[in-house]
Design a protein around this motif. Structure first.
Motif, PDB file in Angstrom:
ATOM      1  N   GLU A  19       8.439  -0.880  20.800  1.00  0.00           N
ATOM      2  CA  GLU A  19       9.645  -0.581  21.589  1.00  0.00           C
ATOM      3  C   GLU A  19       9.438  -0.822  23.073  1.00  0.00           C
ATOM      4  OE1 GLU A  19       9.446   2.364  18.118  1.00  0.00           O
ATOM      5  OE2 GLU A  19       8.085   1.696  19.712  1.00  0.00           O
ATOM      6  N   LEU A  58      17.103  -7.291  23.416  1.00  0.00           N
ATOM      7  CA  LEU A  58      18.023  -6.735  24.397  1.00  0.00           C
ATOM      8  C   LEU A  58      19.434  -7.186  24.050  1.00  0.00           C
ATOM      9  CD1 LEU A  58      17.495  -4.959  26.923  1.00  0.00           C
ATOM     10  CD2 LEU A  58      17.713  -7.035  28.304  1.00  0.00           C
ATOM     11  N   VAL A 101      18.491  -1.571  24.214  1.00  0.00           N
ATOM     12  CA  VAL A 101      17.261  -2.000  23.562  1.00  0.00           C
ATOM     13  C   VAL A 101      17.515  -1.894  22.063  1.00  0.00           C
ATOM     14  CG1 VAL A 101      14.806  -1.571  23.244  1.00  0.00           C
ATOM     15  CG2 VAL A 101      15.858  -1.176  25.481  1.00  0.00           C
ATOM     16  N   TYR A 147       8.908   4.370  25.227  1.00  0.00           N
ATOM     17  CA  TYR A 147      10.149   3.935  25.864  1.00  0.00           C
ATOM     18  C   TYR A 147      10.038   4.105  27.381  1.00  0.00           C
ATOM     19  CZ  TYR A 147      12.818   3.882  21.446  1.00  0.00           C
ATOM     20  OH  TYR A 147      13.299   3.595  20.194  1.00  0.00           O
ATOM     21  N   GLY A 193      10.864  -4.139  24.477  1.00  0.00           N
ATOM     22  CA  GLY A 193      12.300  -4.179  24.760  1.00  0.00           C
ATOM     23  C   GLY A 193      12.660  -3.289  25.929  1.00  0.00           C
ATOM     24  N   CYS A 194      11.982  -2.135  26.035  1.00  0.00           N
ATOM     25  CA  CYS A 194      12.268  -1.207  27.133  1.00  0.00           C
ATOM     26  C   CYS A 194      11.842  -1.800  28.475  1.00  0.00           C
ATOM     27  CB  CYS A 194      11.574   0.125  26.887  1.00  0.00           C
ATOM     28  SG  CYS A 194      12.216   1.014  25.454  1.00  0.00           S
TER      29      CYS A 194
END
Length: 383
Positions: free
Chosen positions: A176, A338, A302, A210, A179-180
């Motif tokens: 994750e 995203l 995300v 995150y 994407g964060c």
């Protein structure tokens, strides 16, 4: 069914009823059944659970859930449900001829009996979505070694916290933080106050990834920006999430990252109301794209393709190819991404080019995204 199994099944059904478990669709003997136990927040969380349901119901079973029960979904409805980065795969995502069985749980103590109930109903495969189901999946999988299981968002762990495997359990985790990082980079480029915020749920390693990615992304594009992070300690309290979101807005943040399940929906609502009142503020969601909830306020999200993970696991099970073990998915594998940036802001075109360049560097391995929040004042990402 043996008398003992009937008694066990009855006890489990009574337990499920007493704790608020809801079986959303009866098993149909004419088709193989695939069972899913949702994480807390359940159906309608507009995020993780709904993504899993999309993979099970709309894509795998070709049905849509309505108050009156399941109705057949059209090809156009399935197509419309695809995230933009999956649109090219529409022809691959054909219904698999299964019947979905979905159990919702009111509290975490429901997880294990609900999974056992699926096993006693002889589903072809049982799935749990959310890291909180890890212990329950392991326990029920050990008792039912011939039944395949899918656990999404957590590996299996021993008492010392080490990753273990079971031959009948596939676990899928996401990177994750990658994407964060992109979300943070976007926030750093979109902010005009130089202050961005994050609403987190429980302060656990998963959510801290995150935070780590988001902080590092902001630092990469706007090292002078201030990042304010508040944890609610929950994933199911809409009002608390809204309150924390409002508090961040009062502190002059103009981009809020909502990473807290149902609490995150509350934060989205807080930003929506501020936007409706004329403030130039944005929110970034997680897991699924929440832009339909606040079209004038959602900057991006995300996205974790839980739907695709669920669909592909079911397809492999139906083909006899499903294997146990651990799988990790990030930007390179298409597991995270995203959501489209639909809103305009000053410098948007250049910002998107910057984000795309950062995405390419992560995929190539040139840029390593941290999994632990970096100390204040450091960039937190290795070039």
């Amino acid at each position: 069914m043996s008398p003992r199994r009937r008694i066990v099944s009855l006890v489990l059904c009574l337990l499920a009823a007493s704790t608020g478990c809801k079986k959303e669709a009866p098993a149909a003997p004419s088709k193989p059944t695939i069972g899913l136990v949702l994480g807390l927040g359940g159906r309608g969380d507009q995020a993780f659970n709904d993504s899993a349901l999309r993979g099970l119901e709309l894509w795998s079973a070709g049905v849509k859930y309505e108050k009156a029960g399941y109705q057949e979904a059209t090809a156009s409805e399935r197509q419309a449900s695809l995230a933009p980065d999956l649109a090219s795969r529409a022809q691959e995502l054909t219904p698999l001829g299964i019947t979905p069985v979905v159990l919702q749980s009111r509290v975490a103590e429901d997880y294990e009996p609900n999974l056992q109930l699926l096993a006693d109903q002889h589903v072809s495969m049982a799935m749990g979505v959310g890291f909180m189901l890890e212990n329950a999946v392991e326990a029920v999988a050990r008792r039912n070694p011939s039944l395949p299981f899918l656990l999404v968002d957590s590996p299996l762990l021993d008492a010392q916290g080490r990753v273990i495997t079971l031959p009948n359990v596939r676990t899928v985790v996401f990177r994750e933080e990658e994407g964060c990082f992109l979300a943070g980079a976007l926030a750093g480029l979109a902010t005009r106050t130089g202050r961005v915020g994050m609403v987190g749920g429980m302060k656990i390693p998963l959510v801290q990834r995150y935070e780590a990615g988001f902080r590092a992304g902001v630092a990469a594009t706007n090292p002078n920006a201030t990042v304010l992070v508040n944890y609610t300690g929950s994933f199911t309290d809409f009002a608390l999430g809204k309150q924390v979101g409002q508090d961040l807005l009062l502190k002059n943040t103009d981009v809020v990252f909502a990473a807290a399940g149902v609490d995150g929906l509350g934060a989205i609502q807080a930003v929506k109301e501020a936007s409706d009142a004329g403030k130039a503020v944005y929110v970034i969601g997680v897991d699924s794209d929440p832009s339909h909830l606040a079209p004038q306020a959602v900057l991006s999200a995300v996205v974790k393709h839980v739907d695709l993970v669920v669909y592909e696991a079911i397809r492999e099970q139906r083909q006899g190819r499903l294997q146990g073990g651990n799988v990790s998915l990030g930007l390179k594998e298409g597991g995270v991404g995203l959501a489209p940036v639909r809103l305009d802001f000053p410098g948007k075109a250049e910002a998107l080019r910057t984000v795309d360049a950062l995405r390419a560097r992560i995929i190539s391995g040139e840029l390593k995204v941290p999994t632990q929040p970096a100390p204040a004042g450091t960039a937190g990402a290795s070039p």
